[in-house]
Enzyme design. Structure first.
Site, PDB file in Angstrom:
ATOM      1  N   LYS A 128       6.252   4.679  -7.390  1.00 41.04           N
ATOM      2  CA  LYS A 128       4.799   4.711  -7.158  1.00 41.04           C
ATOM      3  C   LYS A 128       4.241   3.323  -7.429  1.00 41.04           C
ATOM      4  CE  LYS A 128       1.676   7.839  -5.959  1.00 41.04           C
ATOM      5  NZ  LYS A 128       1.860   8.897  -4.937  1.00 41.04           N
ATOM      6  N   ASP A 168      -1.889   6.597  -0.668  1.00 40.84           N
ATOM      7  CA  ASP A 168      -2.315   7.551  -1.698  1.00 40.84           C
ATOM      8  C   ASP A 168      -3.842   7.407  -1.749  1.00 40.84           C
ATOM      9  OD1 ASP A 168      -1.064   9.351  -4.001  1.00 40.84           O
ATOM     10  OD2 ASP A 168      -2.703   8.266  -4.946  1.00 40.84           O
TER      11      ASP A 168
END
Length: 453
Positions: A128, A168
């Site tokens: 991430k 995201d």
């Protein structure tokens, strides 16, 4: 040492070496505590120190991002990429641009991504990244300059067989385009090093819709297993980003009525059902507040944030059969859980990452509310990201129908895997435990096979 003592020792260890990362502790605690039945049966995971290893990122990259705003002033943000676990394949996980981003947030998201990706059955590891940059209120030119500055460092650490970022919160089609354009410039290479690209230049049909559609498919599988379906159900959805928009769109196509959406300023309640065309125009095109929605639809109610229930969210005070928290972490509190139970909610299906607080989850379980955990329910996005990688590698492009059919099958497989694993350990219906054990076991067994690395 009992399994519980072993887990407590590892959790104590991460608190000591990663101070102040509360969301990361929360995610690790949820996963590890649900692994207790597995660790009691299988000594090998302790013998090979799997918990101690899997909770530490393989690599953490933190960098300065310097860019120039429209006024000619130099601005500085922090950039992150946490490459958590590559046991099953290249790191895969989104980039989040939001002022709340810090290392603890990125580690929590990356840790969850390991098991989410494992549940898809595809060959992808967990990672991430992101920045505390806020794209809201910025011009396209400012967002472009920031993305280029961010990629000036990130490009050194990513690639098709190494790390493949996606979008995201705060990173949509616009940002992916700017990021990929700079990557291509820096590397002189047109390759699938990012997913979520435009369909006309290497992207996949269905990627934009995948997380929302997949969440709805997962909810349908849960209800079907209890002799029920989404058709005819009233649904509350939080958020107004990519996940929420396409959750609402798919719910309507399946005969349900999604009556809410929300952003950082307030909530829309539209009893007739959210108008997806209007929502897309406001959030994907003009990027305005949802207050505009109520102006265009007089039969809808706008609830500003100052009128929310104390300690809760307006979305969850509206009666519904199924709740889809699809905005951000820890958005559904104990106050909200009590309102949902009081109003007869049958299922909470997590579209966002870890949106339900631990005490809210405990209350929902105690009162028999079905629960679709995020790492299973919202895995559709990363699943189609991997399908985009496959199309890039083979220089092909599949139709929307092909991708959607594959997505439906993947979500069905994830549900069946979580359900069967829960039954295996004597916890029928506990999809959170089933998903955690199934995802962990796939990664942990591969870690053992690959040795002490």
């Amino acid at each position: 040492m009992s399994a519980k003592e072993y887990i407590d020792d590892v959790l104590k260890f991460i608190r000591e070496c990663s101070p102040g990362q509360n969301e990361f502790y929360q995610a690790a605690t949820e996963v590890f505590e649900s692994l207790t039945p597995l660790l009691e049966e299988e000594e090998k995971y302790r013998d090979y120190a799997i918990l101690e290893r899997i909770v530490q990122p393989e690599r953490t990259i933190i960098f300065r991002v310097t860019w120039i705003d429209d006024a000619g002033k130099i601005q500085t943000n922090l950039g992150y990429r946490v490459q958590f676990n590559s046991t099953l394949g290249p790191y895969k996980g989104g980039l989040r641009f939001h002022p709340t981003v810090n290392l603890g947030i990125i580690k929590f998201l990356g840790f969850e991504q390991i098991f989410k990706n494992a549940l898809t059955g595809l060959g992808i590891g967990g990672g991430k990244g992101g920045s505390n940059f806020d794209p809201k209120g910025k011009s396209d030119a400012e967002v472009n300059r920031f993305c280029q500055a961010f990629m000036n460092e990130l490009y050194r650490h990513i690639g098709t067989t190494r790390d493949v970022p996606a979008g995201d919160i705060g990173v949509g089609a616009r940002e992916i385009g700017y990021l990929f354009g700079q990557y291509k410039l820096l590397t002189a290479s047109f390759e699938g090093a990012m997913t979520g690209k435009g369909v006309g230049w290497g992207g996949s049909f269905g990627r934009r819709e995948a997380t929302g559609y997949g969440s709805v498919y997962f909810a349908e599988h849960i209800l079907n297993s209890h002799g029920d379906e989404l058709k005819g159900k009233t649904c509350c959805v939080s958020g107004a980003g990519n996940v929420a928009i396409y959750t609402i769109e798919k719910l309507k196509s399946m005969g349900a009525t999604p009556v809410t959406c929300s952003d950082s300023r307030g909530t829309i309640h539209h009893p007739k059902g959210i108008d997806v065309k209007t929502l897309k125009a406001i959030k994907e095109v003009s990027r305005e507040s949802l207050e505009k929605y109520a102006q265009l639809h007089p039969d809808a109610t706008y609830i500003p944030i100052h009128k929310y229930p104390e300690g809760g969210h307006a979305v969850w005070s509206i009666p519904c059969d199924v709740a889809f928290p699809s905005a951000t972490q820890n958005e559904l509190t104990l106050v909200d859980a009590k309102n949902l139970v009081k109003n007869g909610c049958k299922l909470v299906n997590e579209g966002a990452n870890m949106p339900t607080t631990p005490d809210a989850l405990e209350y929902l379980r105690k009162h028999g509310v079905l629960f679709g955990p995020a790492k299973a329910a919202n895995a559709g996005g990363v699943a189609v990201s991997q399908l985009e990688m496959a199309q890039n590698a083979s220089m092909q492009r599949w139709s929307f129908a092909e991708v959607d059919t594959k997505l439906f099958g993947i979500m069905k497989s994830i549900f069946e895997t979580a359900d069967e694993t829960a039954r295996e350990f004597g916890h029928e219906g506990d999809l959170l435990m089933g998903a955690n054990i199934a995802g962990f076991r796939r990664v942990a067994d591969a870690m053992i096979d690959e040795g002490a690395v």
